[in-house]
Design a protein around this motif. Structure first.
Motif, PDB file in Angstrom:
ATOM      1  N   LEU A  67       1.517  10.389  -9.667  1.00 15.60           N
ATOM      2  CA  LEU A  67       0.644  10.549 -10.822  1.00 15.60           C
ATOM      3  C   LEU A  67      -0.308  11.724 -10.650  1.00 15.60           C
ATOM      4  N   VAL A  68      -0.970  11.823  -9.510  1.00 17.45           N
ATOM      5  CA  VAL A  68      -1.899  12.926  -9.253  1.00 17.45           C
ATOM      6  C   VAL A  68      -1.170  14.259  -9.264  1.00 17.45           C
TER       7      VAL A  68
ATOM      8  N   LEU B 190       1.918   1.628  -3.661  1.00 13.07           N
ATOM      9  CA  LEU B 190       0.799   2.089  -4.478  1.00 13.07           C
ATOM     10  C   LEU B 190       0.434   3.540  -4.174  1.00 13.07           C
ATOM     11  N   SER B 191       0.507   3.919  -2.919  1.00 13.94           N
ATOM     12  CA  SER B 191       0.194   5.295  -2.543  1.00 13.94           C
ATOM     13  C   SER B 191       1.224   6.271  -3.102  1.00 13.94           C
TER      14      SER B 191
ATOM     15  N   GLN C 226       0.823  -1.207   0.000  1.00  9.16           N
ATOM     16  CA  GLN C 226       0.000   0.000   0.000  1.00  9.16           C
ATOM     17  C   GLN C 226       0.861   1.263   0.000  1.00  9.16           C
TER      18      GLN C 226
ATOM     19  N   GLN D 209       3.018   5.790  -5.849  1.00 11.43           N
ATOM     20  CA  GLN D 209       2.770   5.878  -7.292  1.00 11.43           C
ATOM     21  C   GLN D 209       1.563   6.759  -7.586  1.00 11.43           C
ATOM     22  N   TRP D 210       0.514   6.600  -6.807  1.00  8.83           N
ATOM     23  CA  TRP D 210      -0.698   7.398  -6.993  1.00  8.83           C
ATOM     24  C   TRP D 210      -0.411   8.875  -6.750  1.00  8.83           C
ATOM     25  N   ALA D 211       0.358   9.173  -5.702  1.00 11.45           N
ATOM     26  CA  ALA D 211       0.676  10.560  -5.357  1.00 11.45           C
ATOM     27  C   ALA D 211       1.478  11.239  -6.463  1.00 11.45           C
TER      28      ALA D 211
ATOM     29  N   ARG E 225      -3.492   9.484   1.179  1.00 11.08           N
ATOM     30  CA  ARG E 225      -3.993   8.234   0.616  1.00 11.08           C
ATOM     31  C   ARG E 225      -3.553   7.026   1.432  1.00 11.08           C
TER      32      ARG E 225
END
Length: 87
Positions: A40-41, A33-34, A30, A36-38, A76
């Motif tokens: 990208l956003v 993934l968090s 997690q 990577q998400w951060a 996240r």
């Protein structure tokens, strides 16, 4: 301003890389993934701001960009951990 921004960045980085009480494969996954998400956003917001924000306001956007990735990550990551503990 420089001192406040420096302390904010240092604090966010310490929070990002601090260990959880239970650091298992789920938490590590997690965390990845968090992150990577951060990223990208953050870059989506930066791309949009690059075309829509001008002059001095762009400086404020770039200043926010310095702490955006750790903030998005922390929000996240802890939201996912809280949601998984609720189930």
């Amino acid at each position: 301003d420089e001192l406040a921004l420096g302390l904010c960045i240092a604090g966010c980085l310490l929070l990002m890389f601090s260990r959880e009480k239970v650091e298992d494969e789920f938490v590590q996954h997690q965390r990845l993934l968090s992150l990577q998400w951060a990223v990208l956003v953050n870059y989506v917001i930066l791309f949009i701001a690059n075309w829509l924000v001008y002059d001095t306001n762009f400086f404020y956007v770039m200043t926010f960009n310095l702490i955006a990735i750790p903030l998005f990550f922390l929000l996240r990551f802890h939201w996912i951990l809280w949601r998984s503990n609720q189930n």
